[in-house]
Structures are given as structure tokens and as C-alpha cells.
Design an enzyme around this catalytic site. Structure first.
Site, short mmCIF file in Angstrom:
data_model
loop_
_atom_site.label_atom_id
_atom_site.label_comp_id
_atom_site.label_asym_id
_atom_site.label_seq_id
_atom_site.Cartn_x
_atom_site.Cartn_y
_atom_site.Cartn_z
CB SER A 109 -1.00 -0.11 1.26
OG SER A 109 -0.23 0.21 2.21
CE LYS A 110 2.99 3.02 5.03
NZ LYS A 110 4.08 3.20 6.31
CG ASN A 111 4.06 0.24 -5.71
OD1 ASN A 111 4.39 1.57 -6.39
ND2 ASN A 111 4.56 -0.87 -5.93
CG ASP A 144 0.18 3.19 7.90
OD1 ASP A 144 0.39 4.04 8.96
OD2 ASP A 144 1.07 2.99 7.05
#
Length: 331
Positions: A109-111, A144
Site C-alpha cells: 500500500s506504500k507503492n 495505517d
């Protein structure tokens, strides 16, 4: 159309549909210093990808190949870029593409590339994708709360597609869950200043100051509301200095003689911009002296720097510097 069924990882060289393609190996030069030991599946996939990329083949099998390459390396910008070209050429189902992206996001999810690609897809789907996007981001932030990519995408969705109506309530909910959530404070400021339904910063300032003061009094050592309070007076420092609620909350916190560092910082900023304190402010600052501090001089700003130098030891050098700046200015 991009199939959502896995091909089982069967080698491309054994698949009939790829027999007409000659893989294009990576060219590392004649004597690579540190050759990378790629896994065979990755090496083969990228060899075939380079071949279709060079041929600019925008076909269903090319789309399936980009999916395989993305699963192996979700950060490959060139693969994502080519996938967009193929999607556009095939007039592919972009709702299916969102489902594909969701599966990637579940573990990545942090791409950056993922979120950039998702924005491209949503732009083409338009307002119909708004509810789905906002709900997706809520799910990610519930896992998050500080995911920068999710917050950035949420702000883009609001500006591009709308959905402002419930956003302030959403920020309120997040802050009730965690008043120290600096991302939620930032989003609250974004909504207050950008929402077409709230009237802008000046219209919201009074109610937001009251909300922020309550948050400060509940947790004086929480830097977020102190920063937010200053943001509410962006480009209007005179209004900040003249608002009695601001100096009053500083005094209240200082008088508790506990968790007063941020209150002293705010009071120092007010003084440096022309605030004229009454005797009560000086008496309250004097009461904070400890046996370790130097005697307080006649200048309240200098006195605050003296105290902060001792109680905020991590930034002691900074407060010494501030005090020296005040001394030079006074000459």
C-alpha cells in the site's frame, strides 16, 4: 481484457501464445561488476516484457504480461507506464483494473507507482468512482493512519471528484480515536481551507479555535493542536496576537505548571510579534523558575528562553540562539 485468473506461474516459454516472441535479455554490458542473481521467473518475465515493450505491442497478452511483471516487482515504473498504454489501447474495463489494484495494495500500500496508476484509472472513471475510492482509503487508514500515499490520494479525490460533505465529520472521528493523529489534524486543516461548503478559513476560524483550545487543555503536551492553532491564522499574525483566546490558553496551561513547553513557545511567538502581556503573565512565568534556572531578567521573552533552555533540553542550543537573537535585537 485483463484476466483475473492466475496462469499458475507456468513458464512463458512453455505457453503457446508466446512462441512467436523472442525474449530480449537484459543488457548489463560485457563485464558487469556485480551481476544480480535474478530468480528465473523474474528474469524470463522481464525478457518477454522487454520484447513486447520494444515492439510496442498493445494486446491482451501484453496486458496479462504486465500483470505478471507487476506481481514480481510492483515498483517497476516502466511496466506500470506500459500497462496504462495497453489499457487505453484496448479500452479495457477500468473497474476490473481497480480490483486488480486493490489486490496489489493489500500487500503493497506504500507503492508510489500503484497510487499514481490508481489516480490515472480514477480520472477516467470520474465521479462514479468517488464513493469507492473514499471508502477504500478509509479502510487503509484504519490499518495505517499515517499512510501518506492514502492521505494524498484522498485529498486528490476530494478536489477532483467531490465528497466534501462528510469529510469534517470524518476528521472529527479520527481525532476522537487519536487526538495525537497529526495526519488527521492536517486533513482537518485541508478541509477547513479547501471545502466549498464551509466558507473558508476566516468563516471557520472562531469555531475551530474553540475546538482546538479544548484539545489543548485536554492534552497540553500534544504539539498538533498548537500547530493547528497557528495555522488558523495563516497570513494574519496580527489577528493571532490580538485574539484573547490564544493568550488565555497559554496562560491557563502555564498556570498548571505541567506540560507547559508548547504554551511557552506560543507565548514567546506572541511576544515577538507585539503582544503586550499583563502582569499576570510575568508572574506565571516567574513561578516556573527552578533552582537550576538563572534569575529572570526584566524582559519576558528572554525569561521564557531561559526556562525553555532548561526544560526543553533537547532544543537547548536553539533556545540559547533565540535568546542571543533577542539580545541583539534589543541593542
Amino acid at each position: 481484457m485483463d484476466s483475473r485468473e492466475d496462469d499458475g506461474g507456468e513458464p512463458l516459454s512453455r505457453m503457446a501464445e508466446w512462441r512467436d516472441v523472442t525474449p530480449l535479455p537484459q543488457d548489463d554490458g560485457p563485464n558487469p561488476v556485480v551481476p544480480i542473481a535474478y530468480k528465473e521467473e523474474f528474469r524470463e518475465t522481464m525478457d518477454y516484457f522487454r520484447a513486447i515493450y520494444k515492439a510496442d505491442e498493445r494486446s491482451p497478452r501484453a496486458l496479462r504480461l504486465t500483470r505478471r511483471a507487476i506481481h514480481l516487482n510492483p515498483g517497476n515504473y516502466t511496466v506500470w507506464h506500459f500497462r496504462r498504454l495497453v489499457l487505453e489501447a484496448l479500452n479495457a474495463d477500468l473497474d476490473e483494473e481497480l480490483d486488480f489494484l486493490q489486490r496489489i495494495a493489500n500487500s503493497n500500500s506504500k507503492n508510489y507507482q500503484l497510487w499514481h496508476h490508481r489516480r490515472w484509472v480514477v480520472e477516467r472513471l470520474g465521479a462514479n468512482a468517488r464513493a469507492k475510492e473514499l471508502n477504500l482509503i478509509k479502510k487503509i487508514l484504519s490499518i495505517d493512519a499515517k499512510n501518506y500515499h492514502a492521505w494524498s490520494h484522498r485529498q486528490w479525490v476530494l478536489q477532483a471528484l467531490g465528497g466534501w460533505e462528510d469529510e469534517l465529520d470524518y476528521c472529527q472521528q479520527l481525532l476522537e480515536e487519536d487526538i495525537f493523529n497529526n495526519s488527521a489534524w492536517n486533513q482537518r486543516y485541508f478541509v477547513v481551507t479547501r471545502s466549498p461548503y464551509l466558507g473558508g478559513l476566516k468563516a471557520m476560524r472562531a469555531s475551530e479555535v474553540r475546538y482546538t483550545v479544548e484539545a489543548i487543555l485536554a492534552n497540553p503536551n500534544n504539539e498538533c493542536p498548537w500547530r493547528y492553532l497557528q495555522g488558523l491564522y495563516k497570513d494574519d499574525i496580527k489577528a493571532l496576537v490580538n485574539d484573547p483566546e490564544i493568550s488565555s490558553v497559554c496562560l491557563k496551561v502555564i498556570n498548571t505548571k505541567n506540560n507547559y513547553v508548547f504554551a511557552l513557545k506560543m507565548l514567546l511567538d506572541l511576544l515577538c510579534h507585539g503582544f503586550q502581556p499583563c502582569h499576570e503573565f510575568r508572574d506565571s512565568v516567574v513561578a516556573l523558575r527552578t533552582s537550576d534556572t538563572d534569575p529572570l531578567g526584566p524582559d519576558l521573552s528572554m525569561a521564557i528562553c531561559d526556562i525553555l533552555e532548561h526544560v526543553d533540553s533537547l532544543r537547548a542550543s536553539y533556545w540559547i540562539w533565540r535568546k542571543n537573537k533577542l539580545s541583539v535585537a534589543a541593542v
